[in-house]
Design a protein around this motif. Structure first.
Motif, PDB file in Angstrom:
ATOM      1  N   MET A 159       0.814  -1.199   0.000  1.00  0.00           N
ATOM      2  CA  MET A 159       0.000   0.000   0.000  1.00  0.00           C
ATOM      3  C   MET A 159       0.856   1.260   0.000  1.00  0.00           C
ATOM      4  O   MET A 159       0.428   2.294  -0.492  1.00  0.00           O
ATOM      5  CB  MET A 159      -0.934   0.029   1.201  1.00  0.00           C
ATOM      6  CG  MET A 159      -1.743   1.303   1.142  1.00  0.00           C
ATOM      7  SD  MET A 159      -2.886   1.682   2.396  1.00  0.00           S
ATOM      8  CE  MET A 159      -1.946   2.634   3.516  1.00  0.00           C
ATOM      9  N   VAL A 160       2.055   1.178   0.521  1.00  0.00           N
ATOM     10  CA  VAL A 160       2.913   2.358   0.598  1.00  0.00           C
ATOM     11  C   VAL A 160       3.181   2.921  -0.800  1.00  0.00           C
ATOM     12  O   VAL A 160       3.103   4.127  -1.011  1.00  0.00           O
ATOM     13  CB  VAL A 160       4.237   2.025   1.327  1.00  0.00           C
ATOM     14  CG1 VAL A 160       5.202   3.179   1.264  1.00  0.00           C
ATOM     15  CG2 VAL A 160       3.958   1.631   2.766  1.00  0.00           C
ATOM     16  N   THR A 161       3.456   2.038  -1.751  1.00  0.00           N
ATOM     17  CA  THR A 161       3.734   2.487  -3.114  1.00  0.00           C
ATOM     18  C   THR A 161       2.523   3.182  -3.717  1.00  0.00           C
ATOM     19  O   THR A 161       2.652   4.251  -4.326  1.00  0.00           O
ATOM     20  CB  THR A 161       4.138   1.297  -4.014  1.00  0.00           C
ATOM     21  OG1 THR A 161       5.259   0.659  -3.420  1.00  0.00           O
ATOM     22  CG2 THR A 161       4.465   1.738  -5.401  1.00  0.00           C
ATOM     23  N   GLU A 162       1.340   2.593  -3.544  1.00  0.00           N
ATOM     24  CA  GLU A 162       0.126   3.191  -4.099  1.00  0.00           C
ATOM     25  C   GLU A 162      -0.168   4.541  -3.460  1.00  0.00           C
ATOM     26  O   GLU A 162      -0.571   5.482  -4.129  1.00  0.00           O
ATOM     27  CB  GLU A 162      -1.085   2.262  -3.905  1.00  0.00           C
ATOM     28  CG  GLU A 162      -1.058   1.019  -4.749  1.00  0.00           C
ATOM     29  CD  GLU A 162      -0.300  -0.134  -4.094  1.00  0.00           C
ATOM     30  OE1 GLU A 162       0.232   0.041  -2.973  1.00  0.00           O
ATOM     31  OE2 GLU A 162      -0.241  -1.206  -4.702  1.00  0.00           O
ATOM     32  N   LEU A 163       0.047   4.633  -2.154  1.00  0.00           N
ATOM     33  CA  LEU A 163      -0.203   5.891  -1.456  1.00  0.00           C
ATOM     34  C   LEU A 163       0.785   6.963  -1.902  1.00  0.00           C
ATOM     35  O   LEU A 163       0.405   8.115  -2.118  1.00  0.00           O
ATOM     36  CB  LEU A 163      -0.137   5.681   0.063  1.00  0.00           C
ATOM     37  CG  LEU A 163      -0.633   6.827   0.915  1.00  0.00           C
ATOM     38  CD1 LEU A 163      -2.071   7.200   0.576  1.00  0.00           C
ATOM     39  CD2 LEU A 163      -0.533   6.465   2.387  1.00  0.00           C
ATOM     40  N   THR A 164       2.037   6.589  -2.076  1.00  0.00           N
ATOM     41  CA  THR A 164       3.045   7.539  -2.562  1.00  0.00           C
ATOM     42  C   THR A 164       2.677   8.033  -3.957  1.00  0.00           C
ATOM     43  O   THR A 164       2.780   9.226  -4.242  1.00  0.00           O
ATOM     44  CB  THR A 164       4.436   6.881  -2.570  1.00  0.00           C
ATOM     45  OG1 THR A 164       4.765   6.489  -1.238  1.00  0.00           O
ATOM     46  CG2 THR A 164       5.501   7.828  -3.088  1.00  0.00           C
ATOM     47  N   THR A 165       2.233   7.114  -4.797  1.00  0.00           N
ATOM     48  CA  THR A 165       1.814   7.496  -6.150  1.00  0.00           C
ATOM     49  C   THR A 165       0.643   8.468  -6.089  1.00  0.00           C
ATOM     50  O   THR A 165       0.634   9.483  -6.797  1.00  0.00           O
ATOM     51  CB  THR A 165       1.428   6.246  -6.964  1.00  0.00           C
ATOM     52  OG1 THR A 165       2.563   5.386  -7.045  1.00  0.00           O
ATOM     53  CG2 THR A 165       0.953   6.615  -8.356  1.00  0.00           C
ATOM     54  N   LEU A 166      -0.325   8.183  -5.232  1.00  0.00           N
ATOM     55  CA  LEU A 166      -1.476   9.072  -5.092  1.00  0.00           C
ATOM     56  C   LEU A 166      -1.040  10.457  -4.612  1.00  0.00           C
ATOM     57  O   LEU A 166      -1.483  11.473  -5.156  1.00  0.00           O
ATOM     58  CB  LEU A 166      -2.511   8.482  -4.128  1.00  0.00           C
ATOM     59  CG  LEU A 166      -3.704   9.377  -3.795  1.00  0.00           C
ATOM     60  CD1 LEU A 166      -4.455   9.801  -5.055  1.00  0.00           C
ATOM     61  CD2 LEU A 166      -4.626   8.671  -2.819  1.00  0.00           C
TER      62      LEU A 166
END
Length: 90
Positions: free
Chosen positions: A1-8
């Motif tokens: 989830m960290v990657t997706e949140l960073t992308t967002l």
């Protein structure tokens, strides 16, 4: 989830900057508000989901705020990134 949140978060920064450049301050503030809320709610999955869910339903903003093609593309990235985050929040 960290990657997706960073992308967002990166998508929110990009659309904010673009909207400020084009003088669409109210729309830019909407995305800044959500970015700040996401930072605050990182450790509370339920509240984080609520904030991110709101971003998955903001596509109509492009019509009433008269977004440019670039702004619409950035908005699509925000919506897609938000959806990806929602699927990965426990």
């Amino acid at each position: 989830m960290v990657t997706e949140l960073t992308t967002l978060l990166n998508c929110l920064d990009e659309i904010y900057d673009e909207l400020v450049k084009s003088g669409k301050i109210d729309s830019a503030q909407f995305f800044l508000k959500h970015r700040v809320e996401i930072d605050k709610m990182r450790n509370d999955p339920n509240k984080l989901k609520d904030v991110i869910r709101d971003l998955t339903t903001c596509r109509a903003m492009a019509q009433y705020a008269n977004f440019s093609l670039k702004e619409e593309a950035l908005l699509d990235e925000v919506v897609s990134s938000s959806s990806a985050c929602l699927h990965n929040i426990p």
